[in-house]
Scaffold this motif. Structure first.
Motif, short mmCIF file in Angstrom:
data_model
loop_
_atom_site.label_atom_id
_atom_site.label_comp_id
_atom_site.label_asym_id
_atom_site.label_seq_id
_atom_site.Cartn_x
_atom_site.Cartn_y
_atom_site.Cartn_z
N PHE A 92 0.87 -1.17 0.00
CA PHE A 92 0.00 0.00 0.00
C PHE A 92 0.91 1.22 0.00
N ILE A 93 0.74 2.12 -0.98
CA ILE A 93 1.61 3.29 -1.12
C ILE A 93 0.76 4.55 -1.11
N LEU A 94 1.15 5.50 -0.27
CA LEU A 94 0.44 6.78 -0.12
C LEU A 94 1.46 7.90 -0.14
N LYS A 95 1.21 8.93 -0.93
CA LYS A 95 2.15 10.05 -0.97
C LYS A 95 1.74 11.14 0.02
N LYS A 96 0.50 11.56 -0.08
CA LYS A 96 -0.01 12.62 0.81
C LYS A 96 -1.45 12.29 1.16
N GLU A 97 -1.89 12.79 2.28
CA GLU A 97 -3.28 12.58 2.67
C GLU A 97 -4.16 13.61 1.97
N ARG A 98 -4.13 13.56 0.66
CA ARG A 98 -4.98 14.38 -0.20
C ARG A 98 -5.02 13.72 -1.57
N LEU A 99 -5.95 14.15 -2.39
CA LEU A 99 -6.02 13.66 -3.76
C LEU A 99 -4.80 14.16 -4.54
N LEU A 100 -4.31 13.35 -5.44
CA LEU A 100 -3.13 13.72 -6.22
C LEU A 100 -3.52 14.22 -7.60
N SER A 101 -2.69 15.07 -8.15
CA SER A 101 -2.87 15.50 -9.52
C SER A 101 -2.44 14.37 -10.45
N VAL A 102 -2.81 14.47 -11.71
CA VAL A 102 -2.46 13.41 -12.68
C VAL A 102 -0.94 13.31 -12.81
N GLN A 103 -0.28 14.44 -12.78
CA GLN A 103 1.19 14.43 -12.85
C GLN A 103 1.79 13.68 -11.66
N GLU A 104 1.22 13.89 -10.47
CA GLU A 104 1.70 13.19 -9.27
C GLU A 104 1.35 11.70 -9.32
N ILE A 105 0.21 11.38 -9.92
CA ILE A 105 -0.19 9.97 -10.06
C ILE A 105 0.79 9.21 -10.94
N LYS A 106 1.18 9.83 -12.05
CA LYS A 106 2.17 9.19 -12.93
C LYS A 106 3.47 8.91 -12.19
N ALA A 107 3.89 9.89 -11.37
CA ALA A 107 5.13 9.72 -10.60
C ALA A 107 4.97 8.59 -9.58
N MET A 108 3.78 8.49 -8.96
CA MET A 108 3.54 7.43 -7.97
C MET A 108 3.56 6.05 -8.63
N ILE A 109 2.96 5.92 -9.80
CA ILE A 109 2.95 4.64 -10.50
C ILE A 109 4.38 4.22 -10.86
N TYR A 110 5.16 5.19 -11.33
CA TYR A 110 6.56 4.88 -11.66
C TYR A 110 7.31 4.42 -10.41
N PHE A 111 7.10 5.15 -9.31
CA PHE A 111 7.75 4.78 -8.04
C PHE A 111 7.33 3.37 -7.62
N GLY A 112 6.03 3.06 -7.72
CA GLY A 112 5.54 1.75 -7.30
C GLY A 112 6.12 0.61 -8.12
N LYS A 113 6.21 0.84 -9.44
CA LYS A 113 6.77 -0.20 -10.31
C LYS A 113 8.23 -0.48 -9.98
N GLN A 114 9.00 0.60 -9.80
CA GLN A 114 10.43 0.44 -9.49
C GLN A 114 10.63 -0.21 -8.12
N LEU A 115 9.80 0.21 -7.15
CA LEU A 115 9.90 -0.35 -5.80
C LEU A 115 9.59 -1.85 -5.82
N THR A 116 8.56 -2.24 -6.56
CA THR A 116 8.19 -3.66 -6.65
C THR A 116 9.31 -4.48 -7.26
N ARG A 117 9.92 -3.94 -8.29
CA ARG A 117 11.03 -4.65 -8.94
C ARG A 117 12.17 -4.90 -7.96
N LEU A 118 12.46 -3.91 -7.10
CA LEU A 118 13.57 -4.05 -6.15
C LEU A 118 13.21 -4.94 -4.97
N LEU A 119 11.93 -4.96 -4.59
CA LEU A 119 11.51 -5.78 -3.45
C LEU A 119 11.37 -7.25 -3.83
N VAL A 120 10.94 -7.50 -5.04
CA VAL A 120 10.64 -8.88 -5.47
C VAL A 120 11.74 -9.42 -6.37
#
Length: 735
Positions: free
Chosen positions: A707-735
């Motif tokens: 479960f990944i959360l950046k801020k306790e608010r809704l994110l902009s589309v630009q921030e969502i793209k950054a979060m997805i990229y972060f999640g993909k890279q993090l998953t690759r390193l964890l698994v």
């Protein structure tokens, strides 16, 4: 010193462009100045005086950059009403008393400038202003149409003059007066020139503006009659009247009625319309400025007030910022206020050198220019444009328009404001939403440390009543920055705000910044128009939110298509999987929405609304969350900023875990979990380097998913793209 030298060099270098632009603008300002004065029942020269005084004074004292000043369309109805009523039937006496009202209006505008009331135009609903402008257009058209077809003696109210138009056209085929027929022929020909000018693509023809072509051809006609040794068929009553000694025949104001009610109402009406017209024009011209500069509206308001007062003392009309002439100024390469000054200088030259030619201009030719101008203000397309925004906007528009036509501008705009407020109350079924929260601070703004974005959250409601609060915040942010504007805590957002935010968005985009609006995905709209009113729905009445997509939802859908993911905008009540995470154990989650799924359904990103606390302490939080199903199990852990959620995870029995040889990571992050050794093995050097080089995210593992959360608010589309990229890279390193 270097800055001053550079400015002088730049000013001198751009001088030829500004002189040329000033000349081109003067070609338009000359016929319009004469025409607007005649439409107001004032001497024709009074319009030229306003343009000259305005050009010189505002160029020297103003706070705008490429605007042009002079008499404006918006004041024709007010001035016409003042001149015909204040003089008790004597038009010239009414003109002198109106000059006194213009002087007083100038003083009042200076005062408004010192009181920093440049935001005055922001208080008026957008559709009410459209209705007011349409009424002004119909007022100009009603009077000038009869003059255009040779009927100079038609009088009455706007409605009666409009009703008389069909009979006026019929009479053209019945009259035997050669003068009226010639005047009508000139007027109709001039109208055709105005209508079809833009369709003629010859670049040499386009060098001369349409109004100037009308003057050249109509004056040239008089010389053809002289050349043919024939009497000119138009007498003086059909021609422009300019005194022989312009400078020695200036009119001066009569202050004898300064304390009378009608006089005071006229002063306020002139000030109101002049201020609104000028401020709206300044905002519009700032968008056209190739250097993307922002005008100092309060400084400009003071300069316009001083110019108006001086113009009135010399016998001239009001001075306002005019959008059409300003647009021509920008299109011809003007770079600073000197173009406004040179336009005034050329007008002085025209009046002093070509007085004889100006007296040969038919009134019908000038009336045709004004008929076209009035039609552009009241074009039927305006109703269609407003109808597409929402049915309630048509009511506001028509209420303002009809009240103005049957009464006056002050009453019209007042009814427009009242109608807007009543509609807003009915839509929300609550007057307390507006009354109880109007005076409360409802804007939170700060710059986020990690991403550097400016975050603005709006609470309660945002409408024409309090839009100035939001504008004050947006105005202090440099336009090359990125702004996230959150309406998720706002129950109601009106059309004026939606349109105003879009204008700010365009300005920021022009300077490599951005404004992204979030938090409107749960708000209902009556139309698909991006400026439609948005009203939040109760949880029990939430309908599929894809009915009318917001701009954010449209971007999310496009992003899903780009990533080859699926996008589901409507709500999903299946939220039990989130309860497996400690973060959500004590929080109530009714549903998630705006869900994106990808990576063979292993990754899902969604907006979630959850509550914290109870009773008085109950708080609703809206956030954007990324959930990732893992291919293999990993240790249970939480990762967050140091010191952010210690208390929650200590209650869960988690203790902070330190990673050897990484003191900076241990200092910056709070890492905790059930099996310290397994977690330490999981956090490799590569993973730690990745986390240290990215913005902070709250990351939590329940063993089988993240479960990944950046801020306790809704994110902009630009921030969502950054979060997805972060999640993909993090998953690759964890698994």
């Amino acid at each position: 010193m270097n800055a001053k030298t550079d400015y002088k060099k730049s000013f001198i270098k751009s001088l030829p462009k500004n002189i040329f632009s000033g000349f081109v603008v003067s070609l338009i300002a000359l016929p319009l100045g004469l025409g607007l004065a005649l439409a107001s029942e004032a001497p024709p020269i009074s319009g030229i005086i306003a343009a000259v005084v305005g050009g010189i004074v505002v160029a020297l004292l103003g706070g705008s950059n490429v605007t042009i000043t002079g008499p404006g369309n918006g004041l024709v109805i007010v001035l016409l009403g003042a001149i015909t009523s204040l003089g008790g039937g004597d038009l010239y006496q009414g003109y002198l008393i109106t000059l006194a009202a213009i002087v007083c209006s100038g003083i009042l505008m200076i005062l408004l400038g010192f009181l920093k009331m440049g935001r005055l135009a922001d208080f008026f609903p957008a559709s009410a202003i459209e209705g007011m402008l349409a009424a002004i257009g119909l007022g100009i058209l009603a009077k000038q149409f009869h003059i255009m077809i040779g009927h100079n003696n038609e009088h009455g109210s706007i409605i009666s003059l409009l009703v008389q138009i069909p009979s006026g056209i019929t009479e053209l085929f019945q009259i035997a007066d050669i003068e009226e027929l010639v005047a009508a022929g000139i007027g109709v020909t001039a109208l055709f020139i105005m209508v079809f000018y833009s369709k003629i693509r010859n670049k040499y023809f386009q060098l001369i503006p349409a109004p100037m072509w009308i003057l050249i051809l109509s004056v040239g006609l008089s010389y053809i009659f002289v050349w043919l040794n024939l009497p000119y068929p138009l007498q003086t009553q059909f021609l422009v009247s300019i005194p022989k000694g312009v400078l020695s025949n200036l009119a001066f104001p009569d202050f004898s009625k300064i304390l009378e009610t009608n006089f005071i109402i006229t002063v306020f009406a002139i000030t109101l319309i002049a201020s609104i017209e000028s401020l709206l024009s300044i905002k519009a011209v700032d968008k056209l400025d190739p250097e993307n500069r922002r005008s100092n509206v309060n400084k400009d308001l003071k300069a316009l007030g001083f110019a108006t007062g001086l113009s009135g003392l010399l016998g001239g009309l009001n001075v306002v910022t005019v959008i059409a002439r300003s647009s021509v100024n920008v299109n011809n390469g003007a770079t600073n206020r000197s173009a406004n000054f040179f336009h005034a200088v050329f007008l002085i030259a025209f009046v002093l050198v070509f007085q004889g030619q100006l007296r040969k201009i038919p009134l019908a030719a000038l009336a045709a220019i004004l008929v076209y101008t009035g039609y552009k203000l009241a074009t039927p397309k305006t109703i269609g444009k407003i109808a597409r925004i929402g049915k309630e906007q048509i009511l506001i528009f028509l209420a303002t328009l009809l009240t103005t036509l049957f009464t006056n501008l002050i009453t019209g705009i007042s009814i427009g404001i009242l109608t807007t407020f009543v509609i807003h109350v009915l839509l929300n079924r609550s007057i307390s939403l507006f009354i109880s929260h109007l005076a409360k601070p409802n804007i939170l703004m700060f710059q986020e440390k990690d991403g550097g974005n400016y975050y603005i959250s709006v609470k309660y409601f945002c409408s024409f009543l309090n839009f100035y609060k939001l504008k004050n915040k947006l105005d202090v942010i440099p336009e090359n920055e990125h702004v996230v504007l959150d309406f998720s805590l706002c129950n109601f957002v009106d059309h004026t705000v939606m349109e105003g935010v879009e204008n700010y968005t365009e300005n920021f985009n022009n300077k490599n910044g951005s404004i992204e609006v979030i938090g409107l995905d749960k708000h209902e709209a009556d139309s698909k128009h991006p400026f439609a009113i948005r009203k939040i729905l109760p949880l029990s009445k939430i309908r599929p939110v894809e009915k009318y997509f917001t701009k954010r939802q449209t971007l999310l859908k496009a992003m899903a298509k780009e990533f080859k993911w699926s996008y589901t905008p409507n709500k999903n009540k299946k939220t039990k999987f989130l309860k497996d995470f400690i973060f959500f154990r004590t929080r109530q989650i009714p549903y998630v929405y705006n869900t994106l799924c990808g990576g063979e359904k292993r990754l899902s990103l969604f907006d979630v609304e959850f509550t914290e606390g109870a009773f008085i302490a109950r708080e609703v939080v809206k956030a954007t969350v990324l959930h990732i199903n893992l291919e293999r199990p990993i240790p249970v852990f939480t990762l967050d900023k140091e010191g952010l959620l210690h208390f929650i995870y200590n209650l869960a029995g988690f203790r902070e875990i330190h990673i050897e040889n990484h003191p900076d990571f241990n200092k910056r992050f709070f890492l905790s979990g059930e099996h310290p050794q397994k977690i330490q093995q999981l956090f490799t050097d590569e993973l730690i380097l990745f986390l240290e080089s990215n913005p902070y995210y709250h990351v939590e593992s329940n063993g089988s998913s993240l479960f990944i959360l950046k801020k306790e608010r809704l994110l902009s589309v630009q921030e969502i793209k950054a979060m997805i990229y972060f999640g993909k890279q993090l998953t690759r390193l964890l698994v």
